[in-house]
Design a protein around this motif. Structure first.
Motif, mmCIF file in Angstrom:
data_model
loop_
_atom_site.group_PDB
_atom_site.id
_atom_site.type_symbol
_atom_site.label_atom_id
_atom_site.label_comp_id
_atom_site.label_asym_id
_atom_site.label_seq_id
_atom_site.Cartn_x
_atom_site.Cartn_y
_atom_site.Cartn_z
ATOM 1 N N TYR A 1 3.252 12.245 4.664
ATOM 2 C CA TYR A 1 4.053 11.175 4.056
ATOM 3 C C TYR A 1 4.894 11.699 2.896
ATOM 4 C CZ TYR A 1 1.500 7.586 6.651
ATOM 5 O OH TYR A 1 0.986 6.794 7.645
ATOM 6 N N MET A 2 4.408 12.728 2.204
ATOM 7 C CA MET A 2 5.171 13.277 1.092
ATOM 8 C C MET A 2 6.470 13.920 1.556
ATOM 9 S SD MET A 2 3.557 12.604 -1.721
ATOM 10 C CE MET A 2 4.191 13.768 -2.920
ATOM 11 N N SER A 3 6.554 14.299 2.824
ATOM 12 C CA SER A 3 7.779 14.889 3.357
ATOM 13 C C SER A 3 8.808 13.825 3.744
ATOM 14 C CB SER A 3 7.466 15.770 4.570
ATOM 15 O OG SER A 3 6.957 14.993 5.645
ATOM 16 N N ILE A 4 8.414 12.547 3.758
ATOM 17 C CA ILE A 4 9.339 11.449 4.041
ATOM 18 C C ILE A 4 10.012 11.043 2.732
ATOM 19 C CG2 ILE A 4 9.523 9.071 4.873
ATOM 20 C CD1 ILE A 4 7.118 9.600 6.647
ATOM 21 N N PRO A 5 11.331 10.980 2.688
ATOM 22 C CA PRO A 5 12.039 10.683 1.423
ATOM 23 C C PRO A 5 11.607 9.359 0.806
ATOM 24 C CG PRO A 5 13.580 11.428 3.105
ATOM 25 C CD PRO A 5 12.272 11.208 3.807
ATOM 26 N N ASP A 6 11.384 9.379 -0.504
ATOM 27 C CA ASP A 6 11.032 8.150 -1.215
ATOM 28 C C ASP A 6 12.179 7.143 -1.184
ATOM 29 O OD1 ASP A 6 8.590 9.262 -1.814
ATOM 30 O OD2 ASP A 6 9.198 9.957 -3.814
ATOM 31 N N GLU A 7 13.423 7.640 -1.086
ATOM 32 C CA GLU A 7 14.580 6.735 -1.057
ATOM 33 C C GLU A 7 14.510 5.773 0.129
ATOM 34 O OE1 GLU A 7 15.418 10.251 -3.435
ATOM 35 O OE2 GLU A 7 14.701 9.951 -1.368
ATOM 36 N N LEU A 8 13.936 6.227 1.221
ATOM 37 C CA LEU A 8 13.818 5.371 2.399
ATOM 38 C C LEU A 8 12.890 4.195 2.123
ATOM 39 C CD1 LEU A 8 14.601 5.089 5.409
ATOM 40 C CD2 LEU A 8 12.553 6.398 5.973
#
Length: 301
Positions: A186-193
């Motif tokens: 999950y850390m590799s998924i952008p927080d902006e999304l």
């Protein structure tokens, strides 16, 4: 003014007696040789890993007096397919396989659900003490199971859950490793999304269900496969909590069979092959997602 290079001088240094084309071919040949050597080493390593499995399959199709012949006879003179029929009459293999499948599927589903949901909170939801709590939770992986085996059993006994599937399910429905694996992905998924989804009015549950889960299929498949294999091969848990024969898993059933027919080597190997086949099928079906999930997990810490 800077002196212009001589047009007759070569663009790059080349060894005496070699043209640029020859140097390119030499580099290409060295690359091909290294690549071929890598494939050869990996092939040999894979074959060495598969040797015990091949011997097990070969032994399951032999007579008892042919299993330990020296030198090893990899291809039997007579394939005894009847071993795979006879073992179903020796022990209640259907019951053992059904119990193992029920526990493996149930625990896998619960671990994937709880692990991914907790990982979402630890990676995308900000609250005081989040990182410290995560470190403390992951630190439980370092505690050996033998340290809390007896307290767990006393708790299950006081709750009246021993000799039931509930004792195994409740103790294995949560796992720190699953939370760690899913959080790293999950850390590799952008927080902006996630922030954009919150601005659009989605709740945390909706973000988890509609955004995070669809994007994390490789990690979910990896966690599911690892959990399924670990639960299917578990021996000590069912051995401690399950005493009734009708509740035994395939691992307990095979161990009991070995105790009764310790000299029936061919039949023992037949039971081992049957117990391994579901794992092989599951891995072959999910290997693409498993490899992708392991390769991409931990890219961002």
């Amino acid at each position: 003014m800077t002196a212009m290079p001589d047009a007759a001088s070569p663009a790059s240094p080349v060894a005496p007696g070699k043209t640029p084309a020859t140097a390119v071919r030499a580099r290409r040949d060295r690359h091909l040789i290294r690549k071929a050597a890598t494939y050869i080493v990996m092939t040999v390593a894979a074959l060495l890993v598969l040797v015990p499995f091949a011997w097990m399959i070969s032994s399951s199709l032999k007579r008892n007096n042919e299993v330990f012949t020296v030198p090893i006879q990899w291809i039997p003179d007579e394939f005894r397919w009847s071993n795979f029929v006879e073992i179903w009459d020796r022990i209640p293999m259907v019951t053992y396989l059904r119990n193992s499948a029920f526990l493996a599927i149930t625990i896998t589903f619960l671990q994937v659900l709880t692990g991914s949901f907790a990982a979402y909170g630890f990676s995308k939801v900000r609250f005081p003490g989040r990182d410290a709590l995560f470190v403390a939770y992951i630190a439980t992986i370092a505690v050996p199971w033998q340290a809390y085996m007896v307290p767990q059993y006393i708790m299950m006994q006081e709750a009246g859950l021993t000799n039931t599937f509930w004792s195994i399910i409740l103790l294995q429905a949560f796992g720190a490793f699953g939370v760690f694996l899913m959080r790293q992905y999950y850390m590799s998924i952008p927080d902006e999304l996630v922030e954009a989804a919150r601005i659009d009015g989605l709740s945390e549950y909706s973000i988890y269900l509609r955004i995070m889960l669809p994007l994390s299929k490789p990690a979910l498949a990896s966690l599911a496969l690892l959990t399924f294999v670990n639960t299917w091969n578990d021996y000590m848990g069912p051995f401690i909590y399950l005493t009734s024969n009708e509740l035994w898993t395939v691992q307990l059933g095979l161990r009991s069979f070995i105790g009764q027919y310790s000299a029936d080597y061919a039949m023992i190997m037949t039971g081992a092959v049957i117990s391994v086949l579901p794992i092989v099928v599951i891995f072959l079906l999910g290997q693409r997602y498993f490899i992708r999930g392991i390769a991409t997990t931990g890219l961002k810490g």
